[in-house]
Design a protein around this motif. Structure first.
Motif, PDB file in Angstrom:
ATOM      1  N   HIS A  87      41.697  25.619  82.382  1.00  0.00           N
ATOM      2  CA  HIS A  87      41.681  26.870  83.135  1.00  0.00           C
ATOM      3  C   HIS A  87      40.309  27.497  82.923  1.00  0.00           C
ATOM      4  CE1 HIS A  87      43.799  29.803  85.527  1.00  0.00           C
ATOM      5  NE2 HIS A  87      43.083  30.716  84.892  1.00  0.00           N
ATOM      6  N   ASN A  88      39.576  27.712  84.010  1.00  0.00           N
ATOM      7  CA  ASN A  88      38.173  28.129  83.971  1.00  0.00           C
ATOM      8  C   ASN A  88      37.318  27.034  83.339  1.00  0.00           C
ATOM      9  OD1 ASN A  88      35.998  29.810  84.549  1.00  0.00           O
ATOM     10  ND2 ASN A  88      36.117  30.842  82.574  1.00  0.00           N
ATOM     11  N   GLY A  89      37.697  25.796  83.587  1.00  0.00           N
ATOM     12  CA  GLY A  89      37.016  24.654  83.002  1.00  0.00           C
ATOM     13  C   GLY A  89      35.537  24.566  83.337  1.00  0.00           C
ATOM     14  N   PHE A  90      35.188  24.831  84.595  1.00  0.00           N
ATOM     15  CA  PHE A  90      33.784  24.708  84.990  1.00  0.00           C
ATOM     16  C   PHE A  90      32.948  25.857  84.414  1.00  0.00           C
ATOM     17  CE2 PHE A  90      36.033  22.175  88.143  1.00  0.00           C
ATOM     18  CZ  PHE A  90      35.312  20.996  88.063  1.00  0.00           C
ATOM     19  N   GLY A  91      33.575  27.003  84.210  1.00  0.00           N
ATOM     20  CA  GLY A  91      32.861  28.148  83.650  1.00  0.00           C
ATOM     21  C   GLY A  91      32.799  28.140  82.136  1.00  0.00           C
ATOM     22  N   PHE A  92      33.740  27.427  81.481  1.00  0.00           N
ATOM     23  CA  PHE A  92      33.770  27.486  80.022  1.00  0.00           C
ATOM     24  C   PHE A  92      33.995  26.136  79.346  1.00  0.00           C
ATOM     25  CE2 PHE A  92      35.884  28.305  75.917  1.00  0.00           C
ATOM     26  CZ  PHE A  92      34.868  29.033  75.303  1.00  0.00           C
ATOM     27  N   ASP A  93      35.189  25.574  79.452  1.00  0.00           N
ATOM     28  CA  ASP A  93      35.577  24.428  78.615  1.00  0.00           C
ATOM     29  C   ASP A  93      34.714  23.184  78.824  1.00  0.00           C
ATOM     30  OD1 ASP A  93      38.183  25.470  77.264  1.00  0.00           O
ATOM     31  OD2 ASP A  93      38.351  26.002  79.380  1.00  0.00           O
ATOM     32  N   PHE A  94      34.398  22.830  80.054  1.00  0.00           N
ATOM     33  CA  PHE A  94      33.585  21.630  80.283  1.00  0.00           C
ATOM     34  C   PHE A  94      32.155  21.809  79.749  1.00  0.00           C
ATOM     35  CE2 PHE A  94      36.613  21.142  84.093  1.00  0.00           C
ATOM     36  CZ  PHE A  94      37.585  20.543  83.305  1.00  0.00           C
ATOM     37  N   PRO A  95      31.498  22.961  79.990  1.00  0.00           N
ATOM     38  CA  PRO A  95      30.183  23.164  79.367  1.00  0.00           C
ATOM     39  C   PRO A  95      30.254  23.222  77.829  1.00  0.00           C
ATOM     40  CG  PRO A  95      30.485  24.716  81.171  1.00  0.00           C
ATOM     41  CD  PRO A  95      31.796  24.007  80.970  1.00  0.00           C
ATOM     42  N   LYS A 121      43.105  31.060  91.305  1.00  0.00           N
ATOM     43  CA  LYS A 121      42.158  32.163  91.506  1.00  0.00           C
ATOM     44  C   LYS A 121      42.517  33.449  90.762  1.00  0.00           C
ATOM     45  CE  LYS A 121      40.424  30.263  95.822  1.00  0.00           C
ATOM     46  NZ  LYS A 121      40.529  28.939  95.305  1.00  0.00           N
ATOM     47  N   THR A 122      43.096  33.295  89.574  1.00  0.00           N
ATOM     48  CA  THR A 122      43.329  34.454  88.711  1.00  0.00           C
ATOM     49  C   THR A 122      43.406  33.975  87.263  1.00  0.00           C
ATOM     50  OG1 THR A 122      44.611  36.490  88.411  1.00  0.00           O
ATOM     51  CG2 THR A 122      45.859  34.475  88.871  1.00  0.00           C
ATOM     52  N   ASN A 123      43.428  34.925  86.343  1.00  0.00           N
ATOM     53  CA  ASN A 123      43.339  34.536  84.933  1.00  0.00           C
ATOM     54  C   ASN A 123      44.658  33.991  84.391  1.00  0.00           C
ATOM     55  OD1 ASN A 123      44.900  36.626  83.503  1.00  0.00           O
ATOM     56  ND2 ASN A 123      43.329  38.023  84.226  1.00  0.00           N
ATOM     57  N   LEU A 124      44.538  33.309  83.266  1.00  0.00           N
ATOM     58  CA  LEU A 124      45.673  32.598  82.677  1.00  0.00           C
ATOM     59  C   LEU A 124      46.805  33.541  82.271  1.00  0.00           C
ATOM     60  CD1 LEU A 124      46.551  29.716  81.927  1.00  0.00           C
ATOM     61  CD2 LEU A 124      45.544  30.092  79.671  1.00  0.00           C
ATOM     62  N   CYS A 128      50.613  33.263  83.741  1.00  0.00           N
ATOM     63  CA  CYS A 128      51.756  32.977  82.868  1.00  0.00           C
ATOM     64  C   CYS A 128      52.815  34.050  82.990  1.00  0.00           C
ATOM     65  CB  CYS A 128      51.284  32.802  81.425  1.00  0.00           C
ATOM     66  SG  CYS A 128      50.374  31.260  81.205  1.00  0.00           S
ATOM     67  N   GLN A 129      52.386  35.288  83.105  1.00  0.00           N
ATOM     68  CA  GLN A 129      53.353  36.378  83.301  1.00  0.00           C
ATOM     69  C   GLN A 129      54.059  36.215  84.647  1.00  0.00           C
ATOM     70  OE1 GLN A 129      51.671  40.285  82.852  1.00  0.00           O
ATOM     71  NE2 GLN A 129      53.667  41.269  82.908  1.00  0.00           N
ATOM     72  N   GLU A 130      53.295  35.933  85.684  1.00  0.00           N
ATOM     73  CA  GLU A 130      53.846  35.776  87.031  1.00  0.00           C
ATOM     74  C   GLU A 130      54.834  34.605  87.122  1.00  0.00           C
ATOM     75  OE1 GLU A 130      52.061  34.363  91.345  1.00  0.00           O
ATOM     76  OE2 GLU A 130      50.778  35.554  90.034  1.00  0.00           O
ATOM     77  N   HIS A 131      54.537  33.505  86.405  1.00  0.00           N
ATOM     78  CA  HIS A 131      55.354  32.289  86.488  1.00  0.00           C
ATOM     79  C   HIS A 131      56.303  32.110  85.303  1.00  0.00           C
ATOM     80  CE1 HIS A 131      53.294  30.547  90.003  1.00  0.00           C
ATOM     81  NE2 HIS A 131      52.232  31.161  89.531  1.00  0.00           N
ATOM     82  N   ALA A 140      44.399  27.807  71.366  1.00  0.00           N
ATOM     83  CA  ALA A 140      43.958  26.714  72.242  1.00  0.00           C
ATOM     84  C   ALA A 140      45.111  25.836  72.718  1.00  0.00           C
ATOM     85  CB  ALA A 140      42.885  25.881  71.548  1.00  0.00           C
ATOM     86  N   LEU A 141      46.052  25.501  71.829  1.00  0.00           N
ATOM     87  CA  LEU A 141      47.164  24.656  72.257  1.00  0.00           C
ATOM     88  C   LEU A 141      48.068  25.393  73.240  1.00  0.00           C
ATOM     89  CD1 LEU A 141      48.677  21.999  72.232  1.00  0.00           C
ATOM     90  CD2 LEU A 141      49.896  22.798  70.188  1.00  0.00           C
ATOM     91  N   SER A 142      48.355  26.646  72.991  1.00  0.00           N
ATOM     92  CA  SER A 142      49.182  27.419  73.918  1.00  0.00           C
ATOM     93  C   SER A 142      48.518  27.518  75.290  1.00  0.00           C
ATOM     94  CB  SER A 142      49.441  28.823  73.351  1.00  0.00           C
ATOM     95  OG  SER A 142      50.270  29.557  74.221  1.00  0.00           O
ATOM     96  N   ASP A 143      47.222  27.755  75.310  1.00  0.00           N
ATOM     97  CA  ASP A 143      46.499  27.826  76.586  1.00  0.00           C
ATOM     98  C   ASP A 143      46.529  26.478  77.306  1.00  0.00           C
ATOM     99  OD1 ASP A 143      45.940  30.442  75.879  1.00  0.00           O
ATOM    100  OD2 ASP A 143      43.776  30.169  75.738  1.00  0.00           O
ATOM    101  N   ALA A 144      46.359  25.382  76.551  1.00  0.00           N
ATOM    102  CA  ALA A 144      46.388  24.043  77.162  1.00  0.00           C
ATOM    103  C   ALA A 144      47.783  23.725  77.713  1.00  0.00           C
ATOM    104  CB  ALA A 144      45.947  22.988  76.158  1.00  0.00           C
ATOM    105  N   LYS A 145      48.836  24.123  76.988  1.00  0.00           N
ATOM    106  CA  LYS A 145      50.208  23.893  77.465  1.00  0.00           C
ATOM    107  C   LYS A 145      50.472  24.690  78.736  1.00  0.00           C
ATOM    108  CE  LYS A 145      53.490  23.674  74.174  1.00  0.00           C
ATOM    109  NZ  LYS A 145      54.169  23.948  72.877  1.00  0.00           N
ATOM    110  N   ALA A 146      50.016  25.922  78.760  1.00  0.00           N
ATOM    111  CA  ALA A 146      50.193  26.749  79.958  1.00  0.00           C
ATOM    112  C   ALA A 146      49.440  26.140  81.142  1.00  0.00           C
ATOM    113  CB  ALA A 146      49.710  28.173  79.688  1.00  0.00           C
ATOM    114  N   CYS A 147      48.253  25.659  80.891  1.00  0.00           N
ATOM    115  CA  CYS A 147      47.456  25.013  81.939  1.00  0.00           C
ATOM    116  C   CYS A 147      48.182  23.780  82.475  1.00  0.00           C
ATOM    117  CB  CYS A 147      46.086  24.661  81.371  1.00  0.00           C
ATOM    118  SG  CYS A 147      44.953  23.924  82.560  1.00  0.00           S
ATOM    119  N   ALA A 148      48.780  22.997  81.575  1.00  0.00           N
ATOM    120  CA  ALA A 148      49.529  21.807  82.003  1.00  0.00           C
ATOM    121  C   ALA A 148      50.693  22.202  82.907  1.00  0.00           C
ATOM    122  CB  ALA A 148      50.032  21.033  80.783  1.00  0.00           C
ATOM    123  N   GLU A 149      51.413  23.221  82.504  1.00  0.00           N
ATOM    124  CA  GLU A 149      52.556  23.677  83.304  1.00  0.00           C
ATOM    125  C   GLU A 149      52.095  24.179  84.673  1.00  0.00           C
ATOM    126  OE1 GLU A 149      56.190  24.360  84.722  1.00  0.00           O
ATOM    127  OE2 GLU A 149      55.802  23.318  82.832  1.00  0.00           O
TER     128      GLU A 149
END
Length: 160
Positions: A87-95, A121-124, A128-131, A140-149
């Motif tokens: 989530h926001n991979g191009f702006g953060f995680d990949f760099p 097109k919105t933040n994590l 997560c609240q919406e879904h 990091a693991l919680s964010d990765a799990k949410a991204c997977a879902e």
């Protein structure tokens, strides 16, 4: 694309090579098959207090943790030649991954990059609240799990 890896990093400072936590989730045929959660000692075990305030990880937390180059072999197989989503991979995680690998003189692997922020097109936290997806944001693991879902849900929407 029902098989992929989601990835999230927490950093100790604003420097993109200061990974202090790695969260990784492997999904095979739509099912989570592996979760990796690793604390990492950033260079010189140096932290900016405002980053510790965000994720709760400090120099004391990672005092005896391995450096990134000591754990790369554990996560590389889930990234090399894989479909990787953040989530926001191009702006953060990949760099962050590229800068950290460069810092340790490790080669950057080939992998396919995807981003759930670009899809939704919105933040994590909002997603997560919406879904109704559980989230301990900035773990990091919680964010990765949410991204997977979220990515799995986007694939179901595409099939409609």
């Amino acid at each position: 694309m029902n098989s992929f890896t989601t990835l999230d990093f927490e950093t100790a400072t604003g420097y993109r090579n200061s990974i202090c936590q790695v969260g990784l989730v492997r999904v095979e045929n739509g099912i989570i098959t592996k979760e990796i959660n690793i604390l990492v000692q950033p260079p010189d075990n140096y932290y900016w207090s405002r980053f510790t305030d965000i994720h709760g990880i400090s120099a004391k937390t990672t005092l005896n943790a391995p450096a990134f180059d000591q754990v790369w072999h554990l996560i590389a197989p889930y990234i090399e030649n894989q479909n990787v989503i953040a989530h926001n991979g191009f702006g953060f995680d990949f760099p962050v991954l590229a800068k950290t690998l460069n810092y340790y003189n490790l080669p950057t692997p080939d992998y396919n990059k995807f981003c759930t922020y670009k899809i939704y097109k919105t933040n994590l936290a909002n997603l997560c609240q919406e879904h109704n997806i559980p989230l301990n944001h900035h773990d990091a693991l919680s964010d990765a799990k949410a991204c997977a879902e979220l990515y799995l849900r986007s694939l179901k929407l595409e099939k409609r």
